[in-house]
Motif scaffolding. Structure first.
Motif, mmCIF file in Angstrom:
data_model
loop_
_atom_site.group_PDB
_atom_site.id
_atom_site.type_symbol
_atom_site.label_atom_id
_atom_site.label_comp_id
_atom_site.label_asym_id
_atom_site.label_seq_id
_atom_site.Cartn_x
_atom_site.Cartn_y
_atom_site.Cartn_z
ATOM 1 N N LEU A 125 0.767 -1.108 0.204
ATOM 2 C CA LEU A 125 0.112 -0.070 0.032
ATOM 3 C C LEU A 125 0.857 1.184 -0.093
ATOM 4 O O LEU A 125 0.583 2.111 -0.637
ATOM 5 N N ILE A 126 1.916 1.416 0.947
ATOM 6 C CA ILE A 126 2.807 2.413 0.727
ATOM 7 C C ILE A 126 3.334 2.735 -0.613
ATOM 8 O O ILE A 126 3.473 3.749 -1.268
ATOM 9 N N PHE A 127 3.727 1.659 -1.452
ATOM 10 C CA PHE A 127 4.453 1.686 -2.572
ATOM 11 C C PHE A 127 3.652 1.973 -3.540
ATOM 12 O O PHE A 127 3.841 2.780 -4.696
ATOM 13 N N GLU A 128 2.193 1.554 -3.516
ATOM 14 C CA GLU A 128 1.062 1.911 -4.253
ATOM 15 C C GLU A 128 0.860 3.565 -4.477
ATOM 16 O O GLU A 128 0.553 4.127 -5.272
ATOM 17 N N ARG A 129 0.792 3.994 -3.207
ATOM 18 C CA ARG A 129 0.663 5.294 -2.803
ATOM 19 C C ARG A 129 1.658 6.315 -3.013
ATOM 20 O O ARG A 129 1.574 7.406 -3.637
ATOM 21 N N HIS A 130 2.688 5.660 -2.868
ATOM 22 C CA HIS A 130 3.945 6.576 -3.163
ATOM 23 C C HIS A 130 5.062 5.949 -3.638
ATOM 24 O O HIS A 130 6.026 5.203 -3.157
ATOM 25 N N PRO A 131 5.137 5.739 -4.804
ATOM 26 C CA PRO A 131 5.874 4.732 -5.854
ATOM 27 C C PRO A 131 7.321 5.201 -5.643
ATOM 28 O O PRO A 131 8.231 4.269 -6.204
ATOM 29 N N TYR A 132 7.679 6.479 -5.588
ATOM 30 C CA TYR A 132 8.881 6.909 -5.728
ATOM 31 C C TYR A 132 9.949 7.336 -4.158
ATOM 32 O O TYR A 132 10.651 7.752 -3.893
ATOM 33 N N ILE A 133 9.123 6.616 -3.256
ATOM 34 C CA ILE A 133 9.613 6.626 -1.721
ATOM 35 C C ILE A 133 11.001 5.991 -1.826
ATOM 36 O O ILE A 133 11.677 6.497 -0.895
ATOM 37 N N ALA A 134 11.548 4.965 -2.530
ATOM 38 C CA ALA A 134 12.552 4.393 -2.220
ATOM 39 C C ALA A 134 13.644 4.748 -3.521
ATOM 40 O O ALA A 134 14.607 3.844 -3.393
#
Length: 743
Positions: free
Chosen positions: A225-234
């Protein structure tokens, strides 16, 4: 030796560096009569190594034959969230020979950075020392423990679990008859010391790869869910070590979980630690701006909650005080009513008896000499008694409604005052002892009435001038004249009354002046805004005059200076310069490029000129607008023709960007080899003249406007200063006087 004892302490190694391999010892501390210390050092191997931590018993602390069993735990404190602290513990046996027990692989060095605050490493130790055991001098067979710790996956677990495994103990018992009894009559027994093997056992847990992070099955949905909402986080997270990546992801999930708690469960310390943790994640490369906004919102809500709680507590305290005061007043009212009823009943009974006797006596005297009317008058007496009793009863009811509680009075310089007025009157007589020397009335009630009028007058003068009307001041002047007329010496009060009257007049005049100034200030503000708008428009025109020309503006121009509309849609045809020209438009030799690069660059023929693919559209547009441009062009060599065409394109590009830097020599060279560039020369002259005129006119107007704007600013500041001074004077005129100021 001391008996059973527990102790908890914190040790900080201030110079712990990951690069060195030296041992770090804490200062000795005493527990149960023994000196202990903590030891920490990096132990390196091919996998990166581990942090080793031990509990040491100082040599010589225990006498020969003595031993200590100690239950202990060591906690490595993280610099971010307390929930990620690392704790291992167990039980060890210490004697004269075995004086160390601990964990060889306490924590992988790859994640030790989470627990370092600069070069500071913080450890919390908890010791539970069991009473000392005395061993016989005969040696015992000891099975020595194997001391090792298996480090679990730190990405999936925040606190290690320890399984304490007891060591094997071999005991031998001999015939007690073979030994001589000691002084107490107890035979010697061979006792075997025990040791403890400490192992950290972690159940194997399945992990799943999510965007390069190995996470537990229970965490997969959250991480996705984190990567879906914020794909550029890492995207900028560059760590390759899997343990480190997992630890950082666990750190992020713990922070999100913390922020998901309710406000009442989050303390200010939790928010501070969350802020620190967020900083570490940003430093590691995570893009967590969205999480930072959520944290700021939580901080604001927490502050609002705390302020609301403080206000609510104050309101509840005031409500409690009011309830208590109300209860006290209810009690006083009930007591007063009871006393009042008793007094009224007693007075009614006395008045009835007196009145009846007087009425009967009067009637008896009148009836003497008139015996014939005795019977009639006897009936009248009975009626009179009934009527008077009824009237007295009604009067008593009225008294119950109108009677006021009796208030105690005290004498001050011959005047009777209520207890609440004594302090004020004493102060008046203290400041003005001759105030009543000539006061003529002797009746106490009249004296008290005049003194009450004096106190009322002083109370009125203590009000602010804005609350006093002209009628109030006129009435105060009349009252003061009456008080002086009966003998009071009130020259000091007359002076204060005059001062209050003057303040009232100043307040009225100040209000009118202040209104006028504020109107002028508003007009100046409007003028200021209008002039500032004109300045901005003038600056915009000046910037427009300095705007660069596009390729279309130059190429579409006819010899007459007009512009046709047959240009291509793009306005930046020359942004991709060819390898034959530099970024600043200067010519660059094609031999400067490597041969493999030259072979890659494809060229196309446009009206006998070999140009690069990126230049085809520009050159085609030039020949379309000016088909006779190269009719007189003389050079036949293809490289020379291409070089001249590149020079023409560079000239046009420079004319679009910085006409003032253009050299007439370049244009003359191009015309000299046969290019027909009259349209370009006319455009250059036209642009130069137009820009000079516009810049000169716009500069003059702009300078004039800015001077006017500066003058308006000064006028505005001066008027605003006057307004502030006038407001200060108005506030001073409205200031209320205290009782001490008046007296």
């Amino acid at each position: 030796m001391d008996g059973h004892m527990k102790k908890k302490l914190t040790c900080v190694f201030k110079q712990f560096c990951l690069q060195d391999d030296e041992c770090h010892y804490s200062l000795p501390f005493k527990v149960a009569g023994c000196d202990w210390r903590l030891v920490a050092f990096p132990k390196r191997d091919t996998d990166g190594g581990y942090l080793s931590m031990y509990l040491d018993l100082a040599p010589g602390t225990l006498p020969p034959g003595w031993r200590r069993d100690v239950k202990f735990s060591l906690t490595l404190v993280t610099k971010g969230l307390p929930s990620l602290n690392k704790t291992l513990g167990g039980q060890g046996c210490f004697d004269a020979e075995n004086n160390s027990c601990g964990f060889e692989e306490f924590l992988p060095l790859s994640i030790l950075w989470r627990y370092l605050d600069g070069c500071r490493l913080t450890i919390i130790a908890e010791l539970d020392v069991i009473p000392a055991i005395v061993l016989p001098e005969e040696p015992a067979n000891i099975i020595k423990p194997s001391l090792s710790c298996n480090q679990a996956d730190d990405a999936s677990v925040s606190r290690s679990q320890v399984d304490q495994v007891s060591c094997q103990v071999e005991q031998k018992t001999e015939n007690p008859s073979n030994h001589d009894p000691d002084v107490n009559g107890v035979t010697g027994v061979n006792t075997v010391a025990s040791g403890i093997a400490l192992k950290e056992i972690q159940p194997v847990k399945e992990t799943t790869d999510v965007n390069g992070f190995q996470v537990l099955s229970s965490q997969v949905e959250s991480v996705k869910l984190i990567f879906e909402r914020h794909p550029y986080i890492a995207v900028e997270f560059n760590a390759k070590n899997q343990h480190l990546r997992n630890a950082c992801m666990t750190f992020l999930l713990s922070l999100v979980e913390t922020l998901c708690q309710s406000l009442e469960k989050l303390s200010n310390e939790d928010l501070v630690e969350a802020d620190i943790a967020l900083t570490y994640l940003k430093d590691a490369g995570f893009k967590v701006d969205w999480l930072e906004k959520k944290l700021d919102q939580l901080k604001d809500k927490k502050e609002e909650e705390q302020s609301c709680l403080a206000r609510l507590q104050g309101i509840e305290e005031n409500l409690q005080k009011l309830k208590q005061a109300c209860s006290e007043l209810d009690v006083l009212a009930e007591d007063e009513k009871a006393d009042l009823c008793d007094n009224v009943v007693s007075e009614t009974e006395v008045s009835n008896v007196d009145y009846d006797d007087a009425a009967i006596d009067a009637v008896t005297e009148n009836e003497q000499g008139d015996g014939n009317a005795s019977s009639q008058r006897g009936e009248d007496i009975d009626d009179m008694k009934c009527n008077k009793v009824a009237s007295v009863t009604e009067a008593s009811n009225d008294i119950l409604k109108e009677v006021q509680p009796i208030k105690e009075t005290k004498d001050v310089n011959g005047f009777q005052f209520l207890s609440s007025q004594v302090e004020l009157v004493n102060h008046i007589f203290k400041r003005h002892p001759d105030i009543a020397l000539c006061f003529r009335p002797k009746n106490k009630e009249i004296r008290r009435a005049y003194m009450n009028e004096l106190l009322s007058l002083i109370d009125m003068l203590c009000q602010s001038p804005e609350k006093l009307s002209e009628d109030d001041l006129s009435n105060a002047d009349d009252t003061l004249a009456d008080l002086i007329d009966v003998g009071f010496k009130l020259d000091w009060l007359k002076i204060k009354l005059n001062e209050v009257s003057e303040k009232k007049k100043k307040e009225k005049g100040s209000g009118a002046r202040l209104q006028t100034m504020e109107e002028q200030l508003q007009k100046l503000k409007l003028m200021f805004v209008d002039l500032e708008t004109q300045v901005q428009m003038e600056k915009a025109e000046a910037l427009a005059a300095r705007a660069t020309l596009s390729f279309n503006d130059l190429v579409n121009a006819n010899v007459s200076g007009t512009v046709d509309d047959g240009a291509p849609k793009t306005n930046d045809l020359l942004k991709n310069t060819s390898p034959g020209s530099s970024a600043n438009g200067s010519k660059q030799d094609s031999n400067d490029f490597p041969k493999d690069v030259q072979t890659v660059m494809e060229t196309k023929d446009v009206n006998g000129f070999q140009v690069f693919s990126s230049q085809v559209e520009s050159v085609s547009h030039i020949f379309k607008r000016h088909p006779d441009i190269a009719l007189g062009f003389r050079p036949k060599n293809q490289e020379i023709r291409r070089a001249y065409m590149n020079e023409l394109l560079s000239l046009i590009d420079m004319l679009c960007q910085s006409p003032e830097k253009l050299s007439d020599d370049t244009l003359a060279d191009l015309i000299d080899v046969g290019f027909k560039l009259d349209w370009l020369k006319i455009k250059l002259n036209e642009v130069t003249e137009k820009k000079k005129k516009k810049e000169q006119i716009s500069g003059d107007r702009l300078q004039t406007m800015e001077e006017q704007l500066q003058r308006l600013k000064l006028m505005f500041v001066d008027l605003e200063t006057q307004v502030q001074m006038e407001k200060a004077e108005a506030l001073a005129a409205r200031a209320t006087l205290s009782f001490n100021d008046v007296v």
